[in-house]
Write a protein that holds these residues in place. Structure first.
Motif, mmCIF file in Angstrom:
data_model
loop_
_atom_site.group_PDB
_atom_site.id
_atom_site.type_symbol
_atom_site.label_atom_id
_atom_site.label_comp_id
_atom_site.label_asym_id
_atom_site.label_seq_id
_atom_site.Cartn_x
_atom_site.Cartn_y
_atom_site.Cartn_z
ATOM 1 N N GLY A 106 -7.096 1.046 -6.182
ATOM 2 C CA GLY A 106 -8.439 0.505 -6.277
ATOM 3 C C GLY A 106 -8.777 -0.316 -7.478
ATOM 4 O O GLY A 106 -9.983 -0.478 -7.822
ATOM 5 N N ASP A 107 -7.698 -0.576 -8.147
ATOM 6 C CA ASP A 107 -7.989 -1.343 -9.352
ATOM 7 C C ASP A 107 -7.794 -2.754 -9.098
ATOM 8 O O ASP A 107 -7.991 -3.713 -10.201
ATOM 9 C CB ASP A 107 -6.863 -1.063 -10.370
ATOM 10 C CG ASP A 107 -5.380 -1.430 -10.011
ATOM 11 O OD1 ASP A 107 -5.235 -1.897 -8.926
ATOM 12 O OD2 ASP A 107 -4.587 -1.142 -10.968
ATOM 13 N N GLY A 108 -7.631 -3.328 -7.931
ATOM 14 C CA GLY A 108 -7.860 -4.876 -7.766
ATOM 15 C C GLY A 108 -6.472 -5.464 -7.666
ATOM 16 O O GLY A 108 -6.450 -6.602 -7.172
ATOM 17 N N PHE A 109 -5.334 -4.864 -7.984
ATOM 18 C CA PHE A 109 -4.153 -5.151 -8.152
ATOM 19 C C PHE A 109 -3.359 -4.597 -6.926
ATOM 20 O O PHE A 109 -3.037 -3.176 -6.921
ATOM 21 C CB PHE A 109 -3.238 -4.898 -9.387
ATOM 22 C CG PHE A 109 -4.029 -5.764 -10.578
ATOM 23 C CD1 PHE A 109 -3.430 -7.166 -10.861
ATOM 24 C CD2 PHE A 109 -5.051 -5.332 -11.329
ATOM 25 C CE1 PHE A 109 -4.242 -7.846 -11.734
ATOM 26 C CE2 PHE A 109 -5.601 -6.163 -12.292
ATOM 27 C CZ PHE A 109 -5.133 -7.547 -12.563
ATOM 28 N N ASP A 110 -2.523 -5.283 -6.422
ATOM 29 C CA ASP A 110 -1.702 -4.477 -5.149
ATOM 30 C C ASP A 110 -0.473 -3.814 -5.864
ATOM 31 O O ASP A 110 0.293 -4.510 -6.651
ATOM 32 C CB ASP A 110 -1.226 -5.883 -4.371
ATOM 33 C CG ASP A 110 -2.302 -6.154 -3.327
ATOM 34 O OD1 ASP A 110 -3.092 -5.492 -2.961
ATOM 35 O OD2 ASP A 110 -2.198 -7.218 -2.622
ATOM 36 N N ASP A 111 -0.279 -2.768 -5.118
ATOM 37 C CA ASP A 111 0.917 -2.034 -5.405
ATOM 38 C C ASP A 111 1.986 -2.108 -4.596
ATOM 39 O O ASP A 111 1.657 -2.831 -3.521
ATOM 40 C CB ASP A 111 0.382 -0.479 -5.571
ATOM 41 C CG ASP A 111 -0.715 -0.196 -6.559
ATOM 42 O OD1 ASP A 111 -0.783 -0.615 -7.486
ATOM 43 O OD2 ASP A 111 -1.859 0.378 -5.890
ATOM 44 N N ILE A 112 3.109 -1.661 -4.683
ATOM 45 C CA ILE A 112 4.308 -1.526 -3.944
ATOM 46 C C ILE A 112 4.580 -0.510 -3.150
ATOM 47 O O ILE A 112 4.691 0.552 -3.828
ATOM 48 C CB ILE A 112 5.574 -2.173 -4.485
ATOM 49 C CG1 ILE A 112 5.273 -3.785 -5.071
ATOM 50 C CG2 ILE A 112 6.773 -2.251 -3.633
ATOM 51 C CD1 ILE A 112 6.074 -4.178 -5.887
ATOM 52 N N VAL A 113 5.006 -0.338 -1.766
ATOM 53 C CA VAL A 113 5.427 0.863 -1.320
ATOM 54 C C VAL A 113 6.585 0.382 -0.290
ATOM 55 O O VAL A 113 6.448 -0.580 0.342
ATOM 56 C CB VAL A 113 4.146 1.398 -0.225
ATOM 57 C CG1 VAL A 113 5.094 2.662 0.252
ATOM 58 C CG2 VAL A 113 3.256 1.961 -0.908
ATOM 59 N N ALA A 114 7.798 0.941 -0.620
ATOM 60 C CA ALA A 114 8.846 0.600 0.152
ATOM 61 C C ALA A 114 9.647 2.166 0.769
ATOM 62 O O ALA A 114 9.771 3.197 0.201
ATOM 63 C CB ALA A 114 9.925 0.193 -1.055
ATOM 64 N N HIS A 115 10.089 1.554 1.811
ATOM 65 C CA HIS A 115 10.561 2.984 2.765
ATOM 66 C C HIS A 115 12.391 2.634 2.826
ATOM 67 O O HIS A 115 12.828 1.687 3.064
ATOM 68 C CB HIS A 115 9.879 2.987 4.180
ATOM 69 C CG HIS A 115 8.479 2.500 3.937
ATOM 70 N ND1 HIS A 115 7.518 3.348 3.572
ATOM 71 C CD2 HIS A 115 7.755 1.434 4.335
ATOM 72 C CE1 HIS A 115 6.465 3.045 3.466
ATOM 73 N NE2 HIS A 115 6.377 1.677 3.929
ATOM 74 N N SER A 116 12.873 3.930 3.030
ATOM 75 C CA SER A 116 14.200 3.746 3.646
ATOM 76 C C SER A 116 14.250 3.714 5.013
ATOM 77 O O SER A 116 13.158 3.821 5.692
ATOM 78 C CB SER A 116 15.073 5.108 3.130
ATOM 79 O OG SER A 116 14.216 6.415 3.724
ATOM 80 N N LEU A 117 15.369 3.623 5.770
ATOM 81 C CA LEU A 117 15.513 3.256 7.350
ATOM 82 C C LEU A 117 15.765 4.472 8.070
ATOM 83 O O LEU A 117 16.429 5.258 7.709
ATOM 84 C CB LEU A 117 16.400 2.031 7.291
ATOM 85 C CG LEU A 117 15.539 0.733 7.075
ATOM 86 C CD1 LEU A 117 15.246 0.473 5.565
ATOM 87 C CD2 LEU A 117 16.498 -0.406 7.701
#
Length: 668
Positions: A106-117
């Motif tokens: 919620g700080d206004g900056f987009d974070d990254i989430v990445a997943h294995s397959l």
């Protein structure tokens, strides 16, 4: 029947009053219009000292030339644990290439989430999710363990504020059968730390979830959930869940009329027929499964009905663009009609107003094999640009891919729409598989990342090779001479995997930044940016343009993800709006909100949805407009999901900034 609000509450001058404090006087003036009230314009204006000085100066936009994207993958810090260098057991796909952007803390900056397959768990390698919090300066910190998400056994996430408390919660979709596992819900504490919500009502959906989308289909201010089942490997009916507002759901799948067992592989929600409610587009896989017919669940007010055939979305009458026997995709499939045409092997899908006419269009990526002898493949639908024909044509879609001058590629995967240069025209982006590129010589038929720039006449030019995203000239530093032992190699090379290569134990030992350390102990070419999986766009540094995140699909030996900073778009005019519902009449995320900029000769529209495409790529939520050379005078129309409409004159907002719009009429 679900209640639906269709009243326009236009609060043009009242908006100005809210900047100096919204409060009703004895006559009731100064209070925002409520849905259903008379919308009278008030002449009072705030004092000049209270209004921010507006700056607007139309200028010739900077035009893309070359290398306007810069690779900041390593410098950003988002490559931590992207792949395992020396795995204790073989990893079928050694990457985390399903990914997206979302503001978790919620700080206004987009974070990254990445997943294995998904092949990994069947080989004894559990699913893993990486989380990187955005520092706001182009760098990210590893938050994977602290988030509580790293070890969740799921193939993808969908993000939405399920409990209307102002943060992003998670639906974790499981796309393969795993004993003892199920789909799950995780609630956010506001800082990006997640706790499972037990008994959420998603656990019994089945272990074949492939795509999911949040929407408030009944306009009650609470997010609901569509879950598409199957991906590329299974046939199963889809699911619809009604949210209760606390992170739990009720199964209302019976509202999906025409629901059938197909491999649903990608989805997106938007209001394609301009009636104020959200519809669901589903791309399906496999032309051998019910001819690969796509699905369009139209919101009828008391449920959904599949109208894909009637709208021209189920399948095209034409076939593969690369075959002379189909007149390169211009001839109709013989002796067939709507509902009988061969459809597609569909993957990524996005909904956006691509031609600036105020109607939502569709960009759909598919794999289409040009094979004369195989009937289904010959007539299968390649990637499509489906243009909405509007009310006079029943909101039907017409494929204008060839008319737009877009290139054929056999292996298109994820599809995204973005105005990367802020000229006011939406551009197209696509990742591509490299399985088929050996059959082609053209650069646009290879697996390089596709970036198609929209010209002023509505046609597109391929800008991917020059953009800086694709390192087309990169070469391996090793000689790659065939060998059987180290003695046959020189210059510090060793005989590894039958070739003279540069040995390494980590990527810092490789001679160029275009090489990484392979699990076999040698430096290999990164191949930036071929063979991508998911793609996502966000303004990671909030400088006004879209930066690019791409999943580096493993080709053997491990591969990291890629992050590119946009150094062009912020030089041109832009404005962006972040919307927030009240959690009562409108869901807190504002999902379904449409903002339109109305000029004399065109309308630019953006609509908020939470995810798109195959395995839930997720882009920045702010509704972002490039303005280029467009005039300074325009009207901003905000249409909220409950039907409330607010009109704002352009002189009441600051361009080249992020403006917050809170339901119904507060702007900050």
């Amino acid at each position: 029947m679900f209640a639906r609000v269709g009243v326009r509450a236009i609060v043009l001058a009242l908006l100005a009053l809210c900047w100096s404090g919204c409060g009703a006087d004895e006559e009731g003036q100064g209070t925002p219009s409520e849905p259903g009230s008379n919308n009278e314009q008030v002449d009072d204006e705030p004092d000049e000292d209270d209004e921010p000085e507006r700056v607007c100066a139309p200028r010739a936009p900077q035009v893309p030339t070359s290398d306007y994207f810069v690779d900041i993958s390593d410098a950003s810090g988002m490559r931590v644990d992207n792949y395992v260098l020396n795995p204790s057991v073989p990893i079928p796909i050694n990457d985390h290439s399903r990914l997206g952007f979302v503001d978790l803390n919620g700080d206004g900056f987009d974070d990254i989430v990445a997943h294995s397959l998904f092949p990994n768990p069947q080989a004894g390698v559990p699913f893993e999710h990486l989380v990187f919090l955005n520092n706001g300066d182009g760098t990210f910190d590893d938050h994977s363990d602290a988030s509580g998400l790293r070890g969740v056994q799921a193939g993808f996430f969908a993000y939405g504020d399920m409990d209307n408390d102002g943060d992003q919660d998670i639906f974790a979709g499981l796309d393969v059968p795993l004993p003892g596992q199920s789909n799950r819900v995780f609630l956010n504490d506001g800082s990006g730390v997640f706790t499972e919500k037990t008994g959420a009502g998603v656990e019994s959906l089945g272990q074949m979830a492939a795509t999911a989308a949040f929407l408030d289909f009944d306009s009650d201010g609470i997010l609901d959930l569509y879950v598409g089942m199957g991906q590329t490997s299974f046939r199963a009916p889809d699911n619809l869940l009604k949210g209760r507002g606390d992170g739990t759901f009720e199964d209302v799948t019976e509202l999906l009329v025409g629901n059938r067992a197909v491999p649903s592989n990608g989805s997106v929600v938007c209001d394609y027929d301009n009636d104020g409610d959200l519809d669901i587009f589903v791309s399906t896989y496999s032309v051998s499964t019910q001819l690969g017919a796509n699905i369009l669940y139209e919101n009828t007010g008391d449920g959904f009905e599949d109208v894909a055939v009637a709208r021209g979305f189920a399948s095209l009458s034409t076939g593969n663009y690369f075959l002379g026997s189909t007149n390169n995709g211009r001839d109709d499939e013989p002796d067939k009609g709507p509902g009988e045409f061969v459809g597609s092997n569909g993957f990524g899908i996005e909904c956006a107003d691509i031609n600036n006419d105020g109607l939502m269009d569709i960009y759909l990526a598919t794999i289409s094999h040009p094979v004369n002898q195989d009937y289904l493949r010959k007539w299968s639908d390649p990637t499509q640009l489906l243009i909405n024909q509007g009310a006079e044509q029943g909101f039907a879609f017409v494929n204008e891919y060839l008319k737009a001058g877009l290139p054929f590629n056999e292996g298109d995967i994820d599809a995204g729409v973005v105005d990367f240069d802020n000229d006011g025209r939406l551009d197209l982006s696509v990742t591509r598989d490299n399985k088929y590129e050996r059959n082609y010589t053209g650069v646009d038929q290879k697996s390089w990342f596709g970036l198609m720039y929209q010209r002023s006449n509505g046609t597109f030019a391929s800008f991917g090779p020059l953009s800086g995203i694709n390192a087309t000239e990169a070469e391996n530093s090793a000689s790659l001479t065939e060998c059987t032992d180290d003695a046959q190699c020189s210059n510090g090379e060793a005989c590894l995997a039958d070739r003279c290569r540069i040995p390494c134990t980590d990527s810092t030992q490789c001679p160029t930044d275009q090489e990484i350390c392979h699990t076999g102990g040698f430096c290999r070419l990164l191949v930036t940016m071929k063979k991508g999986q998911n793609l996502a766009w966000s303004d990671i540094d909030r400088d006004g343009d879209f930066d690019l995140l791409v999943g580096g699909r493993d080709a053997g030996g491990g591969r990291p993800n890629f992050l590119f900073r946009n150094d062009l778009g912020h030089q041109n005019r832009w404005i962006a709006f972040e919307v927030e519902g009240d959690g009562d009449k409108v869901n807190r995320d504002g999902v379904g909100t449409r903002i339109s900029l109305r000029f004399e000769d065109r309308t630019l529209s953006r609509e908020l949805h939470t995810s798109r495409g195959t395995y839930n790529s997720s882009d920045m939520r702010a509704l972002h407009f490039g303005l280029g050379e467009l005039p300074c005078e325009y009207t901003i129309e905000v249409r909220w999901p409950d039907g409330t409409v607010v009109e704002i004159p352009s002189d009441k907002v600051q361009e080249e900034s992020y403006q917050t719009l809170r339901y119904p009429d507060i702007i900050e």
